[in-house]
Design a protein around this motif. Structure first.
Motif, PDB file in Angstrom:
ATOM      1  N   ASP A  41       0.826  -1.204   0.000  1.00  0.00           N
ATOM      2  CA  ASP A  41       0.000   0.000   0.000  1.00  0.00           C
ATOM      3  C   ASP A  41       0.861   1.254   0.000  1.00  0.00           C
ATOM      4  OD1 ASP A  41      -2.336  -1.519   0.070  1.00  0.00           O
ATOM      5  OD2 ASP A  41      -2.413  -1.516   2.257  1.00  0.00           O
ATOM      6  N   TRP A  42       2.144   1.119   0.332  1.00  0.00           N
ATOM      7  CA  TRP A  42       3.050   2.261   0.405  1.00  0.00           C
ATOM      8  C   TRP A  42       3.538   2.654  -0.985  1.00  0.00           C
ATOM      9  CZ3 TRP A  42       6.561  -0.864   4.140  1.00  0.00           C
ATOM     10  CH2 TRP A  42       5.974  -0.922   5.399  1.00  0.00           C
ATOM     11  N   SER A  43       3.884   3.924  -1.125  1.00  0.00           N
ATOM     12  CA  SER A  43       4.530   4.377  -2.348  1.00  0.00           C
ATOM     13  C   SER A  43       5.982   3.892  -2.352  1.00  0.00           C
ATOM     14  CB  SER A  43       4.506   5.908  -2.430  1.00  0.00           C
ATOM     15  OG  SER A  43       5.383   6.452  -1.443  1.00  0.00           O
ATOM     16  N   CYS A  44       6.630   4.013  -3.490  1.00  0.00           N
ATOM     17  CA  CYS A  44       8.052   3.658  -3.558  1.00  0.00           C
ATOM     18  C   CYS A  44       8.867   4.552  -2.621  1.00  0.00           C
ATOM     19  CB  CYS A  44       8.552   3.772  -4.995  1.00  0.00           C
ATOM     20  SG  CYS A  44       7.842   2.517  -6.094  1.00  0.00           S
ATOM     21  N   HIS A  45       8.522   5.858  -2.545  1.00  0.00           N
ATOM     22  CA  HIS A  45       9.204   6.764  -1.600  1.00  0.00           C
ATOM     23  C   HIS A  45       9.016   6.280  -0.163  1.00  0.00           C
ATOM     24  CE1 HIS A  45       9.583  10.734  -4.055  1.00  0.00           C
ATOM     25  NE2 HIS A  45      10.750  10.116  -3.967  1.00  0.00           N
ATOM     26  N   ALA A  46       7.784   5.986   0.217  1.00  0.00           N
ATOM     27  CA  ALA A  46       7.494   5.576   1.597  1.00  0.00           C
ATOM     28  C   ALA A  46       8.181   4.248   1.930  1.00  0.00           C
ATOM     29  CB  ALA A  46       5.984   5.452   1.810  1.00  0.00           C
ATOM     30  N   THR A  47       8.317   3.375   0.949  1.00  0.00           N
ATOM     31  CA  THR A  47       8.984   2.098   1.188  1.00  0.00           C
ATOM     32  C   THR A  47      10.460   2.304   1.490  1.00  0.00           C
ATOM     33  OG1 THR A  47       7.365   0.988  -0.219  1.00  0.00           O
ATOM     34  CG2 THR A  47       9.408  -0.200   0.231  1.00  0.00           C
ATOM     35  N   LEU A  48      11.112   3.215   0.774  1.00  0.00           N
ATOM     36  CA  LEU A  48      12.509   3.532   1.080  1.00  0.00           C
ATOM     37  C   LEU A  48      12.633   4.115   2.486  1.00  0.00           C
ATOM     38  CD1 LEU A  48      14.337   5.100  -2.000  1.00  0.00           C
ATOM     39  CD2 LEU A  48      14.551   2.817  -1.032  1.00  0.00           C
ATOM     40  N   ASP A  49      11.710   4.992   2.859  1.00  0.00           N
ATOM     41  CA  ASP A  49      11.750   5.567   4.205  1.00  0.00           C
ATOM     42  C   ASP A  49      11.582   4.480   5.261  1.00  0.00           C
ATOM     43  OD1 ASP A  49      12.016   8.020   2.986  1.00  0.00           O
ATOM     44  OD2 ASP A  49       9.961   8.682   3.390  1.00  0.00           O
ATOM     45  N   HIS A  50      10.643   3.579   5.025  1.00  0.00           N
ATOM     46  CA  HIS A  50      10.428   2.459   5.948  1.00  0.00           C
ATOM     47  C   HIS A  50      11.694   1.629   6.089  1.00  0.00           C
ATOM     48  CE1 HIS A  50       8.767  -1.266   7.626  1.00  0.00           C
ATOM     49  NE2 HIS A  50       9.362  -1.892   6.616  1.00  0.00           N
ATOM     50  N   LEU A  51      12.353   1.366   4.982  1.00  0.00           N
ATOM     51  CA  LEU A  51      13.574   0.565   4.998  1.00  0.00           C
ATOM     52  C   LEU A  51      14.669   1.252   5.810  1.00  0.00           C
ATOM     53  CD1 LEU A  51      15.383  -1.757   4.177  1.00  0.00           C
ATOM     54  CD2 LEU A  51      15.675  -0.658   1.945  1.00  0.00           C
ATOM     55  N   ALA A  52      14.895   2.530   5.567  1.00  0.00           N
ATOM     56  CA  ALA A  52      15.936   3.266   6.303  1.00  0.00           C
ATOM     57  C   ALA A  52      15.652   3.262   7.798  1.00  0.00           C
ATOM     58  CB  ALA A  52      16.053   4.692   5.777  1.00  0.00           C
ATOM     59  N   LEU A  53      14.409   3.540   8.165  1.00  0.00           N
ATOM     60  CA  LEU A  53      14.049   3.555   9.585  1.00  0.00           C
ATOM     61  C   LEU A  53      14.170   2.162  10.201  1.00  0.00           C
ATOM     62  CD1 LEU A  53      11.006   5.992   9.558  1.00  0.00           C
ATOM     63  CD2 LEU A  53      13.290   6.418  10.477  1.00  0.00           C
ATOM     64  N   LEU A  77      12.292  12.005   8.549  1.00  0.00           N
ATOM     65  CA  LEU A  77      12.851  12.014   7.211  1.00  0.00           C
ATOM     66  C   LEU A  77      12.236  13.158   6.423  1.00  0.00           C
ATOM     67  CD1 LEU A  77      12.587   8.188   6.617  1.00  0.00           C
ATOM     68  CD2 LEU A  77      14.651   9.481   7.137  1.00  0.00           C
ATOM     69  N   ASP A  78      13.025  13.779   5.583  1.00  0.00           N
ATOM     70  CA  ASP A  78      12.573  14.900   4.770  1.00  0.00           C
ATOM     71  C   ASP A  78      11.698  14.382   3.635  1.00  0.00           C
ATOM     72  OD1 ASP A  78      12.212  17.081   3.150  1.00  0.00           O
ATOM     73  OD2 ASP A  78      14.344  17.550   2.942  1.00  0.00           O
ATOM     74  N   PRO A  79      10.387  14.689   3.664  1.00  0.00           N
ATOM     75  CA  PRO A  79       9.511  14.161   2.620  1.00  0.00           C
ATOM     76  C   PRO A  79       9.809  14.741   1.241  1.00  0.00           C
ATOM     77  CG  PRO A  79       8.300  15.673   4.035  1.00  0.00           C
ATOM     78  CD  PRO A  79       9.661  15.492   4.647  1.00  0.00           C
ATOM     79  N   LYS A  80      10.579  15.819   1.189  1.00  0.00           N
ATOM     80  CA  LYS A  80      10.918  16.430  -0.100  1.00  0.00           C
ATOM     81  C   LYS A  80      12.312  16.040  -0.581  1.00  0.00           C
ATOM     82  CE  LYS A  80       7.925  20.327   0.807  1.00  0.00           C
ATOM     83  NZ  LYS A  80       7.838  21.739   1.142  1.00  0.00           N
ATOM     84  N   ALA A  81      12.963  15.165   0.149  1.00  0.00           N
ATOM     85  CA  ALA A  81      14.324  14.761  -0.235  1.00  0.00           C
ATOM     86  C   ALA A  81      14.294  14.056  -1.586  1.00  0.00           C
ATOM     87  CB  ALA A  81      14.922  13.846   0.820  1.00  0.00           C
ATOM     88  N   PRO A  82      15.286  14.341  -2.434  1.00  0.00           N
ATOM     89  CA  PRO A  82      15.336  13.642  -3.722  1.00  0.00           C
ATOM     90  C   PRO A  82      15.707  12.167  -3.520  1.00  0.00           C
ATOM     91  CG  PRO A  82      17.293  14.987  -3.429  1.00  0.00           C
ATOM     92  CD  PRO A  82      16.373  15.290  -2.269  1.00  0.00           C
ATOM     93  N   VAL A  83      15.446  11.387  -4.548  1.00  0.00           N
ATOM     94  CA  VAL A  83      15.727   9.955  -4.485  1.00  0.00           C
ATOM     95  C   VAL A  83      17.192   9.708  -4.138  1.00  0.00           C
ATOM     96  CG1 VAL A  83      15.856   7.844  -5.861  1.00  0.00           C
ATOM     97  CG2 VAL A  83      13.824   9.298  -5.991  1.00  0.00           C
ATOM     98  N   SER A  84      18.098  10.478  -4.700  1.00  0.00           N
ATOM     99  CA  SER A  84      19.521  10.260  -4.429  1.00  0.00           C
ATOM    100  C   SER A  84      19.831  10.386  -2.940  1.00  0.00           C
ATOM    101  CB  SER A  84      20.381  11.239  -5.230  1.00  0.00           C
ATOM    102  OG  SER A  84      20.054  12.579  -4.887  1.00  0.00           O
ATOM    103  N   GLU A  88      21.068   7.447  -0.381  1.00  0.00           N
ATOM    104  CA  GLU A  88      22.212   7.663   0.507  1.00  0.00           C
ATOM    105  C   GLU A  88      21.834   7.282   1.938  1.00  0.00           C
ATOM    106  OE1 GLU A  88      25.238  11.288   0.998  1.00  0.00           O
ATOM    107  OE2 GLU A  88      23.214  11.756   1.715  1.00  0.00           O
ATOM    108  N   GLY A  89      20.622   7.598   2.335  1.00  0.00           N
ATOM    109  CA  GLY A  89      20.137   7.237   3.667  1.00  0.00           C
ATOM    110  C   GLY A  89      20.114   5.733   3.880  1.00  0.00           C
ATOM    111  N   ILE A  90      19.799   4.976   2.841  1.00  0.00           N
ATOM    112  CA  ILE A  90      19.815   3.508   2.947  1.00  0.00           C
ATOM    113  C   ILE A  90      21.238   3.039   3.230  1.00  0.00           C
ATOM    114  CG2 ILE A  90      19.456   1.331   1.712  1.00  0.00           C
ATOM    115  CD1 ILE A  90      16.833   2.838   2.435  1.00  0.00           C
TER     116      ILE A  90
END
Length: 198
Positions: A41-53, A77-84, A88-90
């Motif tokens: 149900d998460w977006s690709c952005h939200a999935t990356l955030d979940h992974l980092a956390l 996490l900065d919701p406006k952060a670019p994918v790069s 990097e956070g991962i």
């Protein structure tokens, strides 16, 4: 499927999983990351955030060693952060977890709802989270990517002792986590790993 015996080898697997994840996804930075990640149900952005956390949270659990609860670690996490920056956070989160695993004592244990675990257990959790969520995001972005057997086999051996044998480890891990099918096996609708120290 055997798992590494040394904590250093487990720590290296966490870093390798993050490097694989970011290498696969960096080329897709221009795609629409607001789309759902695979079957989530998460977006690709939200999935990356979940992974980092999650990776940072595993490092925190192994550091604090609680016996019966999650840690009170909050990160924003900065919701406006670019994918790069997110990728990097991962890499940063994986390095934190790998360092914590390397520094953990053989007798160190920490709570997790799917089994109190040790350094190698939390490393395996980090590998599973990284690999399966990379798969989720890759599917959501239309990328052709399969989890590498070399990363999946140790994690299966450590966290999924009941996994069926005789299949490629990447496909087996996707089946274990409800993301794929295996011949002769019903698709998993619900799943969890077993983090208990064995």
């Amino acid at each position: 499927m055997s798992a590494p015996e040394s904590t250093a080898a487990w720590a290296s697997l966490v870093v390798a999983a993050a490097e694989e994840c970011t290498a696969v996804l960096e080329g897709a930075a221009a795609k629409d990351w607001s789309v759902p990640a695979g079957g989530l149900d998460w977006s690709c952005h939200a999935t990356l955030d979940h992974l980092a956390l999650g990776l940072v949270g595993y490092a925190g659990l192994l550091t604090a060693k609680p016996a019966d609860r999650y840690i009170a670690l909050f990160a924003s996490l900065d919701p406006k952060a670019p994918v790069s920056a997110r990728l990097e956070g991962i890499r940063i989160a994986a390095s934190l977890l790998a360092g914590t695993v390397r520094g953990a004592g053989a007798g160190d244990r920490a709570w997790h709802p799917w089994g109190h675990s040790d350094g190698p257990g939390f490393a395996a959790m980090g590998v599973v989270e990284t690999v399966v969520h990379t798969h989720d995001v890759a599917r959501g972005l239309g990328l052709d990517w399969s989890p590498p057997d070399g990363l999946c086999a140790p994690a299966i051996g450590r966290l999924f002792p009941d996994a069926p044998e005789g299949h490629a480890p990447g496909r087996t891990l996707l089946w274990c986590t409800g993301r794929g099918v295996l011949p002769g096996q019903p698709r998993r609708e619900q799943w969890q790993w077993d983090g208990a120290v064995r």
